[in-house]
Scaffold this motif. Sequence first.
Motif, PDB file in Angstrom:
ATOM      1  N   ASN A  17       0.853  -1.190   0.000  1.00  0.00           N
ATOM      2  CA  ASN A  17       0.000   0.000   0.000  1.00  0.00           C
ATOM      3  C   ASN A  17       0.890   1.242   0.000  1.00  0.00           C
ATOM      4  O   ASN A  17       2.116   1.133  -0.071  1.00  0.00           O
ATOM      5  CB  ASN A  17      -0.981  -0.028   1.193  1.00  0.00           C
ATOM      6  N   LYS A  18       0.254   2.401   0.108  1.00  0.00           N
ATOM      7  CA  LYS A  18       1.009   3.646  -0.016  1.00  0.00           C
ATOM      8  C   LYS A  18       2.083   3.789   1.071  1.00  0.00           C
ATOM      9  O   LYS A  18       3.239   4.101   0.776  1.00  0.00           O
ATOM     10  CB  LYS A  18       0.046   4.829   0.038  1.00  0.00           C
ATOM     11  N   LEU A  19       1.674   3.527   2.312  1.00  0.00           N
ATOM     12  CA  LEU A  19       2.599   3.665   3.437  1.00  0.00           C
ATOM     13  C   LEU A  19       3.772   2.690   3.313  1.00  0.00           C
ATOM     14  O   LEU A  19       4.928   3.029   3.584  1.00  0.00           O
ATOM     15  CB  LEU A  19       1.836   3.412   4.739  1.00  0.00           C
ATOM     16  N   GLU A  20       3.463   1.461   2.879  1.00  0.00           N
ATOM     17  CA  GLU A  20       4.504   0.445   2.705  1.00  0.00           C
ATOM     18  C   GLU A  20       5.440   0.814   1.555  1.00  0.00           C
ATOM     19  O   GLU A  20       6.656   0.586   1.613  1.00  0.00           O
ATOM     20  CB  GLU A  20       3.849  -0.919   2.464  1.00  0.00           C
ATOM     21  N   THR A  21       4.868   1.404   0.506  1.00  0.00           N
ATOM     22  CA  THR A  21       5.689   1.859  -0.619  1.00  0.00           C
ATOM     23  C   THR A  21       6.675   2.926  -0.144  1.00  0.00           C
ATOM     24  O   THR A  21       7.863   2.902  -0.503  1.00  0.00           O
ATOM     25  CB  THR A  21       4.799   2.426  -1.739  1.00  0.00           C
ATOM     26  N   MET A  22       6.180   3.819   0.703  1.00  0.00           N
ATOM     27  CA  MET A  22       7.044   4.871   1.257  1.00  0.00           C
ATOM     28  C   MET A  22       8.187   4.256   2.071  1.00  0.00           C
ATOM     29  O   MET A  22       9.328   4.748   2.026  1.00  0.00           O
ATOM     30  CB  MET A  22       6.216   5.811   2.144  1.00  0.00           C
ATOM     31  N   MET A  23       7.889   3.165   2.769  1.00  0.00           N
ATOM     32  CA  MET A  23       8.920   2.464   3.533  1.00  0.00           C
ATOM     33  C   MET A  23       9.993   1.915   2.587  1.00  0.00           C
ATOM     34  O   MET A  23      11.187   1.985   2.866  1.00  0.00           O
ATOM     35  CB  MET A  23       8.283   1.286   4.263  1.00  0.00           C
ATOM     36  N   LYS A  26      12.200   4.675   1.405  1.00  0.00           N
ATOM     37  CA  LYS A  26      13.111   5.094   2.478  1.00  0.00           C
ATOM     38  C   LYS A  26      14.273   4.106   2.645  1.00  0.00           C
ATOM     39  O   LYS A  26      15.428   4.497   2.785  1.00  0.00           O
ATOM     40  CB  LYS A  26      12.345   5.247   3.794  1.00  0.00           C
ATOM     41  N   SER A  86       4.344  11.844  -4.011  1.00  0.00           N
ATOM     42  CA  SER A  86       3.438  11.447  -2.924  1.00  0.00           C
ATOM     43  C   SER A  86       3.883  10.141  -2.257  1.00  0.00           C
ATOM     44  O   SER A  86       3.318   9.743  -1.243  1.00  0.00           O
ATOM     45  CB  SER A  86       2.011  11.308  -3.452  1.00  0.00           C
ATOM     46  N   PRO A  89       8.520   9.610   1.894  1.00  0.00           N
ATOM     47  CA  PRO A  89       8.211   9.912   3.283  1.00  0.00           C
ATOM     48  C   PRO A  89       8.648  11.321   3.681  1.00  0.00           C
ATOM     49  O   PRO A  89       9.675  11.818   3.174  1.00  0.00           O
ATOM     50  CB  PRO A  89       8.995   8.870   4.074  1.00  0.00           C
ATOM     51  N   GLN A  90       7.875  11.925   4.560  1.00  0.00           N
ATOM     52  CA  GLN A  90       8.104  13.316   4.980  1.00  0.00           C
ATOM     53  C   GLN A  90       9.539  13.565   5.434  1.00  0.00           C
ATOM     54  O   GLN A  90      10.127  14.577   5.089  1.00  0.00           O
ATOM     55  CB  GLN A  90       7.114  13.649   6.102  1.00  0.00           C
TER      56      GLN A  90
END
Length: 111
Positions: A17-23, A26, A86, A89-90
């Motif tokens: 998902n989006k959050l996992e993709t960001m991981m 990173k 998008s 990660p921030q």
Amino acid sequence: MKDLQIRMPFIEGTIPNKLETMMGVKNLYHKDFMIGDPKPANFIKKATGEVAPIDFGLVFLKGNIRDIHMEVKREIVKDYIKGGHSFIPQEIKKEYTTAIFSLYPASAQIT
Ligand SMILES: Nc1ncnc2c1ncn2[C@@H]1O[C@H](COP(=O)(O)OP(=O)(O)O)[C@@H](O)[C@H]1O
Ligand SMILES: [Mg+2]
């Protein structure tokens, strides 16, 4: 003739998902790599929970942008503006964005 292809193993898993993709982005970044087309379909989430990159087409070393063709750089910047940003990660967004925009100095004009 020598086989010059590079192959990677098939990795079992699901599209993150989006959050996992960001991981995944990173993790790559902390290994000094950047991905020019960050999106879920370019990563895979293993049963262990680990998120691994699977599409290395636009993966490059942070300090090695010199060898990327100008047209490819332009595509990377365009994709980033269109939506790739998008998935960053921030906590690394500021430096990531600076690095992406440095690929194509005229990027302020492509938006
Ligand atoms: N090594 C791999 N292991 C498992 N699935 C893969 C692998 N490589 C590609 N895939 C699957 O194929 C899809 C597209 O792969 P990708 O390398 O991103 O190709 P492209 O971007 O050219 O379409 C991925 O989203 C994934 O579902
Ligand atoms: Mg892909």
